[in-house]
Design an enzyme around this catalytic site. Structure first.
Site, PDB file in Angstrom:
ATOM      1  N   ARG A  59     -25.892  25.072 -37.174  1.00 50.14           N
ATOM      2  CA  ARG A  59     -26.831  24.034 -36.759  1.00 50.14           C
ATOM      3  C   ARG A  59     -26.374  23.394 -35.444  1.00 50.14           C
ATOM      4  O   ARG A  59     -25.196  23.416 -35.110  1.00 50.14           O
ATOM      5  CB  ARG A  59     -26.941  22.948 -37.829  1.00 50.14           C
ATOM      6  CG  ARG A  59     -27.607  23.372 -39.115  1.00 50.14           C
ATOM      7  CD  ARG A  59     -27.659  22.217 -40.099  1.00 50.14           C
ATOM      8  NE  ARG A  59     -26.340  21.619 -40.290  1.00 50.14           N
ATOM      9  CZ  ARG A  59     -25.910  20.510 -39.695  1.00 50.14           C
ATOM     10  NH1 ARG A  59     -26.716  19.841 -38.881  1.00 50.14           N
ATOM     11  NH2 ARG A  59     -24.699  20.040 -39.917  1.00 50.14           N
ATOM     12  N   LYS A 206     -31.673  22.785 -43.824  1.00 52.56           N
ATOM     13  CA  LYS A 206     -31.107  21.443 -43.753  1.00 52.56           C
ATOM     14  C   LYS A 206     -32.124  20.424 -43.246  1.00 52.56           C
ATOM     15  O   LYS A 206     -32.021  19.232 -43.544  1.00 52.56           O
ATOM     16  CB  LYS A 206     -29.863  21.443 -42.866  1.00 52.56           C
ATOM     17  CG  LYS A 206     -28.672  22.184 -43.480  1.00 52.56           C
ATOM     18  CD  LYS A 206     -28.270  21.618 -44.830  1.00 52.56           C
ATOM     19  CE  LYS A 206     -26.977  22.247 -45.320  1.00 52.56           C
ATOM     20  NZ  LYS A 206     -26.634  21.809 -46.699  1.00 52.56           N
ATOM     21  N   HIS A 225     -25.864  16.121 -51.173  1.00 47.48           N
ATOM     22  CA  HIS A 225     -25.339  17.392 -50.657  1.00 47.48           C
ATOM     23  C   HIS A 225     -24.227  17.836 -51.598  1.00 47.48           C
ATOM     24  O   HIS A 225     -23.068  17.487 -51.414  1.00 47.48           O
ATOM     25  CB  HIS A 225     -24.820  17.186 -49.231  1.00 47.48           C
ATOM     26  CG  HIS A 225     -24.324  18.434 -48.586  1.00 47.48           C
ATOM     27  ND1 HIS A 225     -23.180  18.481 -47.824  1.00 47.48           N
ATOM     28  CD2 HIS A 225     -24.815  19.693 -48.583  1.00 47.48           C
ATOM     29  CE1 HIS A 225     -22.986  19.707 -47.376  1.00 47.48           C
ATOM     30  NE2 HIS A 225     -23.963  20.465 -47.828  1.00 47.48           N
ATOM     31  N   SER A 243     -18.741  21.938 -45.589  1.00 46.19           N
ATOM     32  CA  SER A 243     -18.597  23.370 -45.423  1.00 46.19           C
ATOM     33  C   SER A 243     -17.122  23.769 -45.397  1.00 46.19           C
ATOM     34  O   SER A 243     -16.314  23.149 -44.709  1.00 46.19           O
ATOM     35  CB  SER A 243     -19.272  23.814 -44.122  1.00 46.19           C
ATOM     36  OG  SER A 243     -19.121  25.189 -43.912  1.00 46.19           O
ATOM     37  N   LYS A 247     -17.389  24.328 -52.166  1.00 48.58           N
ATOM     38  CA  LYS A 247     -18.516  23.833 -52.962  1.00 48.58           C
ATOM     39  C   LYS A 247     -19.313  24.973 -53.611  1.00 48.58           C
ATOM     40  O   LYS A 247     -19.610  24.933 -54.802  1.00 48.58           O
ATOM     41  CB  LYS A 247     -19.413  22.984 -52.047  1.00 48.58           C
ATOM     42  CG  LYS A 247     -20.648  22.405 -52.706  1.00 48.58           C
ATOM     43  CD  LYS A 247     -21.230  21.289 -51.847  1.00 48.58           C
ATOM     44  CE  LYS A 247     -21.482  21.739 -50.426  1.00 48.58           C
ATOM     45  NZ  LYS A 247     -22.592  22.699 -50.327  1.00 48.58           N
ATOM     46  N   THR A 248     -19.664  25.974 -52.815  1.00 45.37           N
ATOM     47  CA  THR A 248     -20.421  27.112 -53.347  1.00 45.37           C
ATOM     48  C   THR A 248     -19.540  27.988 -54.228  1.00 45.37           C
ATOM     49  O   THR A 248     -19.934  28.395 -55.325  1.00 45.37           O
ATOM     50  CB  THR A 248     -21.006  27.949 -52.191  1.00 45.37           C
ATOM     51  OG1 THR A 248     -21.933  27.157 -51.447  1.00 45.37           O
ATOM     52  CG2 THR A 248     -21.723  29.181 -52.722  1.00 45.37           C
ATOM     53  N   ASP A 262     -26.037  23.718 -53.416  1.00 42.24           N
ATOM     54  CA  ASP A 262     -25.971  22.918 -52.186  1.00 42.24           C
ATOM     55  C   ASP A 262     -26.696  21.582 -52.205  1.00 42.24           C
ATOM     56  O   ASP A 262     -26.203  20.623 -51.636  1.00 42.24           O
ATOM     57  CB  ASP A 262     -26.511  23.753 -51.023  1.00 42.24           C
ATOM     58  CG  ASP A 262     -26.067  23.227 -49.671  1.00 42.24           C
ATOM     59  OD1 ASP A 262     -24.885  22.888 -49.527  1.00 42.24           O
ATOM     60  OD2 ASP A 262     -26.901  23.165 -48.759  1.00 42.24           O
ATOM     61  N   ARG A 327     -22.818  34.144 -42.866  1.00 40.08           N
ATOM     62  CA  ARG A 327     -23.536  33.605 -44.020  1.00 40.08           C
ATOM     63  C   ARG A 327     -24.332  34.691 -44.740  1.00 40.08           C
ATOM     64  O   ARG A 327     -24.640  35.738 -44.191  1.00 40.08           O
ATOM     65  CB  ARG A 327     -24.530  32.533 -43.561  1.00 40.08           C
ATOM     66  CG  ARG A 327     -23.894  31.259 -43.050  1.00 40.08           C
ATOM     67  CD  ARG A 327     -23.633  30.288 -44.164  1.00 40.08           C
ATOM     68  NE  ARG A 327     -23.031  29.044 -43.708  1.00 40.08           N
ATOM     69  CZ  ARG A 327     -22.843  27.995 -44.502  1.00 40.08           C
ATOM     70  NH1 ARG A 327     -23.199  28.044 -45.770  1.00 40.08           N
ATOM     71  NH2 ARG A 327     -22.279  26.904 -44.035  1.00 40.08           N
TER      72      ARG A 327
END
Length: 539
Positions: A59, A206, A225, A243, A247-248, A262, A327
């Site tokens: 981003r 996002k 988030h 990131s 988390k994932t 997410d 990704r």
């Protein structure tokens, strides 16, 4: 193809509209040999396609703008100097020109229209429409948003529309006070957004998350988030983290069912619910051994981004030649263990804040008080490491309020207020888990072993951590366990793992001072001062 009238948006002379194509149809379009540049997809040995996004492999938060319009301006957390907000103002006059540039680019073209929902609960979800001239952008949206049924598509009425005109730029940016010819601009009054100049699909994902972050908290609903999963007895947990913190990875657990990786809502009436219909995972150094759920999810219908592929379609996940931020997006159904039939769950009893401390001084796990929970949530700490960004040679502290500062359209304290209310009402307990370095900072120590981190998460989720004997962690006054099953006792108190104890003490003191300095922005009222006094480090 479908007869859908895009002239209602100001798009004219459309050649064809490809409406909500199936995955197989999208695959045929993406693999069209006539495609050139970033429109072109490449088939990999996984059966999934991969694409490149050019200069923008992530981003561009400095190119995000919110239109200053009457219905929302009083609520927006506007960027004001260096206050941490990414919500740059755009005048309504500039918006008119910017939108015109996007609609002109889409006019006279073959276009893809993809509809989807953001939010698993009907009464609080957003109906989203994407209009683009790029097949794989439509594929990305099909992966990431909740896919409507054929019956739901019959009378689908979007309440937010994104026009992705990534092939065009905005040359007249300077006269409108913009930073560059690239932009992602959101108008909450017109309920639409226009994206110019960037091919990164995450701007769409996002962007809509930011929109949810605007509407839901104003109605007293949490918009966070975070990832979420559920145990066999229906017990749920939230995983907050920026990131690279895990988390994932950590929410994709063979022992539990994934709710989402997410973005989630939390309301008193329904519990927690996923905003999305898919996952968007980092791929750098991905391996089947360490992250089997994500690795095995990469198959037909998944969409890889910016990975290095040889002429035979073999993917080199270890390569960062294009970016560290490689990704993959995939439908959530690609994860075997998911909550069905809808991605929803009961009120979470366990809240886990994930940080990647590259200074190597924070403990692998800490139990938080109510005030410490608010302090850590508003701080949103992690650390960048050398090599991830140009010029980063030593660990650098990063503070991102609510573990998602770039996506907050309201002031961070609003999200903290909602989280605190929900946790208190439903009896939730928070923990801080460090997935970063032990035995020294980055370059000296080593990254916390993922198997040990999973053992820590297991102890939190099964409640066995509560049976441990705790000791006080200095300066931050956190409670840390002395012993946990399948975790090296020498790392639970991080000072023990450092060879140079004086260097550890000095580094811990320096990090605590960074926390204190960062939190000053929240100490403008009595509540902020109270949280700092009771929940922050004592330097």
């Amino acid at each position: 193809m479908a007869k859908i009238d895009l002239s209602q948006y100001g798009i004219t002379d459309v050649q064809e509209v490809f409406y909500n194509l199936s995955y197989e149809e999208l695959f045929q379009h993406e693999m069209n040999p006539a495609l050139e540049g970033y429109e072109r997809a490449t088939l990999t040995n996984f059966g999934a396609v991969t694409v490149d996004t050019g200069k923008y492999t992530g981003r561009s938060p400095k190119d995000k703008y919110i239109v200053d319009e009457p219905s929302s301006t009083k609520n927006i957390w506007w960027k004001d100097g260096d206050n941490g907000s990414d919500n740059r103002r755009m005048s309504q006059e500039a918006w008119a020109d910017f939108k015109k540039a996007g609609l002109n680019q889409l006019s006279g073209k073959k276009l893809y229209v993809m509809d989807g929902f953001c939010g698993a609960f009907k009464e609080t979800r957003l109906s989203v429409r994407l209009v683009t001239e790029v097949a794989w952008m439509a594929h990305f949206v099909k992966n990431m948003f909740i896919r409507p049924t054929e019956e739901e598509l019959k009378d689908f009425k979007p309440n937010f529309v994104i026009f992705n005109a990534c092939k065009a730029t905005f040359p007249d940016f300077e006269s409108h006070g913009m930073r560059s010819e690239v932009g992602a601009v959101f108008n909450l009054g017109e309920k639409m957004a226009v994206i110019l100049g960037t091919w990164y699909g995450g701007e769409i994902k996002k962007g809509i998350f930011s929109v949810m972050n605007y509407y839901l908290p104003l109605d007293g609903i949490g918009s966070f988030h975070c990832s979420a999963n559920a145990g066999k007895d229906g017990d749920t947990a939230f995983f907050f983290g920026l990131s690279g913190t895990g988390k994932t990875t950590l929410s994709a657990d063979v022992k539990r069912d994934l709710i989402g990786d997410d973005e989630h809502g939390w309301c008193d009436k329904h519990g927690i619910y996923n905003f999305e219909g898919g996952c968007y995972a980092k791929c750098i150094n991905l391996s089947q051994k360490k992250e089997p759920e994500i690795y095995n999810a990469i198959k037909r219908n998944a969409l890889l981004e910016n990975v290095v592929v040889d002429e035979k379609g073999n993917v080199d996940f270890s390569s960062s030649a294009k970016t560290q931020n490689t990704r993959v997006s995939y439908p959530i159904e690609h994860i075997e263990k998911i909550v069905k039939p809808e991605s929803v769950g009961d009120h979470p009893k366990k809240i886990i804040f994930l940080t990647c401390d590259a200074y190597g001084v924070l403990p692998p796990v800490s139990k938080l008080t109510k005030e410490q929970t608010m302090y850590q949530f508003l701080s949103g700490y992690t650390a960048k490491v050398a090599g991830t960004e140009l010029g980063v040679k030593e660990p650098q502290a990063t503070f991102s309020s609510c573990f998602g500062q770039a996506f907050l359209l309201l002031h961070p304290t609003k999200y903290g207020e909602v989280l605190g209310q929900k946790m208190e009402k439903h009896g939730s307990q928070a923990y801080l888990v460090n997935t970063g370095w032990v035995g020294g900072k980055y370059g000296v120590g080593k990254r916390m072993d993922i198997e040990q981190t999973r053992a820590i998460i297991d102890a939190i989720l099964d409640g066995s951590i509560e049976n441990a004997e705790f000791e006080a962690f200095p300066i931050f006054d956190l409670q840390i366990p002395k012993k946990l099953e399948n975790v090296d006792e020498n790392v639970l108190n991080p000072r023990n793992a450092w060879a140079d104890k004086d260097a550890y003490d000095q580094t811990l003191k320096e990090l605590s001072e960074m926390f204190v300095e960062n939190f000053k922005t929240f100490e403008t009222n009595d509540k902020g001062k109270e949280i700092a006094a009771k929940g922050g480090p004592k330097v």
